[in-house]
Design an enzyme around this catalytic site. Structure first.
Site, short mmCIF file in Angstrom:
data_model
loop_
_atom_site.label_atom_id
_atom_site.label_comp_id
_atom_site.label_asym_id
_atom_site.label_seq_id
_atom_site.Cartn_x
_atom_site.Cartn_y
_atom_site.Cartn_z
N ASP A 221 0.64 -1.53 -0.14
CA ASP A 221 -0.24 0.12 0.27
C ASP A 221 0.43 1.24 0.02
OD1 ASP A 221 -1.84 1.43 0.05
OD2 ASP A 221 -2.59 1.72 2.27
N ASN B 167 -11.13 -2.69 -5.26
CA ASN B 167 -10.00 -1.17 -6.26
C ASN B 167 -11.11 -1.30 -7.48
OD1 ASN B 167 -6.95 -2.56 -4.73
ND2 ASN B 167 -7.94 -0.85 -4.09
N ARG C 240 2.32 -4.89 6.07
CA ARG C 240 1.71 -4.06 5.87
C ARG C 240 2.38 -2.60 5.33
NH1 ARG C 240 -4.23 -2.10 4.69
NH2 ARG C 240 -4.41 -0.57 3.55
N ILE D 90 -7.02 -5.03 7.68
CA ILE D 90 -6.73 -5.85 6.80
C ILE D 90 -7.27 -5.32 5.29
CG2 ILE D 90 -6.98 -7.82 6.43
CD1 ILE D 90 -4.74 -7.61 8.33
C1 IPE Z 1 -5.25 -2.62 0.07
O1 IPE Z 1 -4.56 -1.59 -0.04
C2 IPE Z 1 -5.71 -2.95 -1.64
C3 IPE Z 1 -4.15 -3.33 -1.98
C4 IPE Z 1 -3.00 -3.34 -1.39
C5 IPE Z 1 -4.13 -4.13 -3.11
P1 IPE Z 1 -6.69 -0.02 -0.46
O2 IPE Z 1 -5.57 0.88 -0.39
O3 IPE Z 1 -6.56 -0.43 -1.13
O4 IPE Z 1 -7.26 -0.60 1.67
P2 IPE Z 1 -7.54 1.04 1.61
O5 IPE Z 1 -8.52 2.03 0.61
O6 IPE Z 1 -6.94 2.17 2.21
O7 IPE Z 1 -8.48 0.72 3.38
C1 IPE Z 2 -1.78 0.06 -3.31
O1 IPE Z 2 -1.46 1.38 -3.57
C2 IPE Z 2 -1.56 -0.28 -4.99
C3 IPE Z 2 -2.97 -0.53 -4.99
C4 IPE Z 2 -4.22 -1.13 -3.92
C5 IPE Z 2 -3.75 -1.15 -6.02
P1 IPE Z 2 -2.37 2.67 -3.36
O2 IPE Z 2 -3.12 2.93 -4.56
O3 IPE Z 2 -3.88 2.40 -2.91
O4 IPE Z 2 -2.00 3.93 -2.49
P2 IPE Z 2 -2.18 4.72 -1.26
O5 IPE Z 2 -1.90 3.91 -0.51
O6 IPE Z 2 -3.91 5.41 -2.42
O7 IPE Z 2 -1.13 6.01 -1.65
MG MG Z 3 -4.10 2.26 -1.00
#
Ligand code: IPE
Ligand code: IPE
Ligand code: MG
Length: 277
Positions: free
Chosen positions: A39, A87, A207, A214
């Site tokens: 993340d 996502n 994480r 989670i």
């Molecule tokens: C979790 O990250 C999903 C992946 C790393 C693929 P998100 O960015 O989608 O999670 P939230 O929205 O912060 O919970």
């Molecule tokens: C994780 O990074 C990658 C995916 C969930 C695809 P993010 O795209 O969630 O990045 P942040 O959390 O918004 O910074």
């Molecule tokens: Mg994220």
């Protein structure tokens, strides 16, 4: 221990890194299965004044570095949460960019995976991915299917609730058919119906980006996983921090609900009676 970030190019592992890995291996058990919620790509890019996709692109470098260092350390299973069911609700431009990056990276990395004896598998609703991603994934899965050193599992269009829901549906069908008895439903049986049936539960879940949640990852499988949360955004998470996470894991005592080792001696009944009175 203060660890310096290392710069690794291709398979040229530095002498310094080899020594560090020996230290990690000597200091305790290496987790059999590491699962990572990658993340913080978007925030990493935004901090640099760039668009979010720039962060996703940079994140691919971390995937490569972590995959190779895990294989070198003797990790058997590495699961990477790359795209969640939720996502799909992101703007279509970001989704398209991510899917394009997936195809590009698979093409670029296939040969390295083969050379490093790493087998690629996926979990999740991959049927929802664009056809070009499915095709590329299928090819890399086929090329690497006999590889033995480590299994790299990409969680794509994955969510823990989806996984459990699918398992419940299939168990219900099998009960209806009469091939299983409702009384036979237990922990092991449920695990065997999940998309991770062939993979042991994660020992360590990492994480990045400092979020303490989670986000619908391996909900059933993480019952007794050790958690390691770091503020580092995924594009900055490299092997030096992986080693830190493993050192932290090695210091933990996994009790699985039992009492601490050495604290399980039988207590004399006189003492128990004293406490009760
Ligand atoms: C979790 O990250 C999903 C992946 C790393 C693929 P998100 O960015 O989608 O999670 P939230 O929205 O912060 O919970
Ligand atoms: C994780 O990074 C990658 C995916 C969930 C695809 P993010 O795209 O969630 O990045 P942040 O959390 O918004 O910074
Ligand atoms: Mg994220």
């Amino acid at each position: 221990m203060a660890l310096k970030p290392l710069s690794i190019t291709d398979n040229d592992q530095s002498e310094e890194d080899k020594k560090l890995q020996e230290k990690v291996k000597a200091s305790g058990a290496i987790p059999t299965h590491i699962a990572i919620i990658m993340d913080g790509n978007g925030r990493w890019a935004q901090q640099k004044g760039n668009i979010r996709l720039f962060g996703h692109k940079a994140g691919v470098e971390s995937v490569r570095d972590i995959t190779e260092s895990c294989a070198q350390l003797g990790v058997q299973h590495l699961t990477l949460y790359a795209f969640s069911t939720e996502n799909w609700s992101r703007p279509s431009s970001e989704i398209n960019g991510l899917m394009g990056l997936l195809v590009q990276s698979l093409r670029k990395e296939a040969e390295r995976l083969r050379r490093n004896d790493i087998k690629l598998v996926t979990i999740g609703q991959t049927g929802r991915l664009p056809k070009r991603c499915q095709k590329e994934l299928g090819e890399v899965i086929e090329i690497t299917k006999d590889n033995k050193r480590m299994q790299l599992c990409l969680a794509l269009s994955y969510s823990g609730r989806w996984d459990i829901t699918e398992a419940v549906k299939q168990i219900s069908r099998d009960v209806q058919k009469g091939s299983i008895n409702p009384d036979d439903v237990n922990d092991q049986l449920i695990s065997s119906y999940l998309s991770t049936a062939a993979i042991p539960d994660p020992d360590l879940i990492i994480r990045t980006s400092g979020e303490y949640r989670i986000s619908n990852f391996l909900l059933w499988q993480l019952a007794y996983s050790e958690l390691y949360i770091t503020k580092t955004f995924w594009p900055d998470f490299r092997r030096d921090e992986l080693y830190r996470a493993i050192f932290s894991f090695q210091k933990r005592e996994r009790r699985y609900g039992k009492v601490k080792n050495g604290h399980n001696k039988t207590v004399p009944s006189s003492v128990i009676n004293q406490i009760r009175s």
